[in-house]
Motif scaffolding. Structure first.
Motif, PDB file in Angstrom:
ATOM      1  N   TRP A  99      -5.692  -0.722  48.804  1.00 57.90           N
ATOM      2  CA  TRP A  99      -4.193  -0.820  49.228  1.00 57.90           C
ATOM      3  C   TRP A  99      -3.981  -2.088  50.163  1.00 57.90           C
ATOM      4  CZ3 TRP A  99      -2.345   1.775  54.405  1.00 57.90           C
ATOM      5  CH2 TRP A  99      -3.449   1.857  55.173  1.00 57.90           C
ATOM      6  N   TRP A 100      -2.723  -2.339  49.957  1.00 58.23           N
ATOM      7  CA  TRP A 100      -2.419  -3.463  51.008  1.00 58.23           C
ATOM      8  C   TRP A 100      -1.910  -3.396  52.304  1.00 58.23           C
ATOM      9  CZ3 TRP A 100      -2.937  -8.363  49.399  1.00 58.23           C
ATOM     10  CH2 TRP A 100      -2.119  -9.508  49.946  1.00 58.23           C
ATOM     11  N   ALA A 104      -4.044  -8.077  53.104  1.00 59.44           N
ATOM     12  CA  ALA A 104      -5.097  -8.173  52.221  1.00 59.44           C
ATOM     13  C   ALA A 104      -5.231  -6.874  51.708  1.00 59.44           C
ATOM     14  CB  ALA A 104      -6.422  -8.588  53.208  1.00 59.44           C
ATOM     15  N   TRP A 105      -6.066  -7.044  50.639  1.00 54.23           N
ATOM     16  CA  TRP A 105      -6.273  -5.704  49.944  1.00 54.23           C
ATOM     17  C   TRP A 105      -7.486  -5.045  50.647  1.00 54.23           C
ATOM     18  CZ3 TRP A 105      -3.197  -3.345  46.650  1.00 54.23           C
ATOM     19  CH2 TRP A 105      -2.348  -4.102  45.873  1.00 54.23           C
ATOM     20  N   VAL A 106      -7.603  -3.771  50.869  1.00 59.61           N
ATOM     21  CA  VAL A 106      -8.704  -3.126  51.798  1.00 59.61           C
ATOM     22  C   VAL A 106      -8.892  -1.862  50.728  1.00 59.61           C
ATOM     23  CG1 VAL A 106      -8.017  -4.029  53.829  1.00 59.61           C
ATOM     24  CG2 VAL A 106      -7.307  -1.796  53.141  1.00 59.61           C
ATOM     25  N   PRO A 107     -10.305  -1.572  50.709  1.00 53.32           N
ATOM     26  CA  PRO A 107     -10.776  -0.193  50.058  1.00 53.32           C
ATOM     27  C   PRO A 107     -10.237   0.775  50.717  1.00 53.32           C
ATOM     28  CG  PRO A 107     -12.554  -1.135  51.239  1.00 53.32           C
ATOM     29  CD  PRO A 107     -11.526  -2.212  51.270  1.00 53.32           C
ATOM     30  N   ASN A 108     -10.045   1.935  49.971  1.00 51.78           N
ATOM     31  CA  ASN A 108      -9.421   3.314  50.499  1.00 51.78           C
ATOM     32  C   ASN A 108     -10.051   4.335  49.566  1.00 51.78           C
ATOM     33  OD1 ASN A 108      -7.602   5.048  51.574  1.00 51.78           O
ATOM     34  ND2 ASN A 108      -6.018   4.613  50.016  1.00 51.78           N
ATOM     35  N   GLY A 109     -11.118   4.517  50.012  1.00 52.81           N
ATOM     36  CA  GLY A 109     -11.931   5.812  49.499  1.00 52.81           C
ATOM     37  C   GLY A 109     -13.391   5.515  49.474  1.00 52.81           C
ATOM     38  N   ASP A 110     -14.275   6.335  48.938  1.00 53.19           N
ATOM     39  CA  ASP A 110     -15.563   6.315  48.947  1.00 53.19           C
ATOM     40  C   ASP A 110     -16.091   5.285  47.766  1.00 53.19           C
ATOM     41  OD1 ASP A 110     -16.138   9.655  49.818  1.00 53.19           O
ATOM     42  OD2 ASP A 110     -15.882   7.802  51.082  1.00 53.19           O
TER      43      ASP A 110
END
Length: 121
Positions: A99-100, A104-110
């Protein structure tokens, strides 16, 4: 949250191709942006490709023009077509929701276990 399951890695020679797949179970797959990450031993995971829920894509400079990210929402599956592979592409590849945030794009989950890609002659 169920972890994604990556597959499709292998050992290839420079210039060859691979297609990675990532199955991300869950009812919200089509709503989420997704990304592919690359990690080599001792280094952080680097984001190499993203695709939004509307199909907009972006790539790291190191893979632009050689890798193509795509998705099949009906199958809850993310793909990474890797062409003209180079030895420096050798890494474990992971997928994840992204997610933005703060430009920046960042991870959102395992993260899952990833799939190994080895490029050597």
């Amino acid at each position: 949250q169920v972890q994604p399951v990556e597959s499709g890695g292998g050992s290839v020679q420079p210039g060859e191709s691979l297609r990675l797949s990532c199955v991300r179970p869950g009812s919200r797959f089509s709503d989420n942006a997704m990304g592919w990450y690359q990690q080599t031993p001792g280094k952080q995971r680097d984001l190499v490709a993203t695709i939004t829920n509307t199909g907009r894509t972006s790539y790291a400079d190191t893979v632009k023009g050689r890798f193509t990210i795509s998705r099949d929402n009906a199958k809850n599956t993310l793909y990474l077509q890797m062409d003209n592979l180079k030895p420096e592409d050798t890494a474990i590849y992971f997928c994840n929701n992204v997610w933005w945030s703060r430009n920046a794009w960042v991870p959102n989950g395992d993260f899952g276990q990833g799939t190994q890609v080895t490029v050597s002659s």
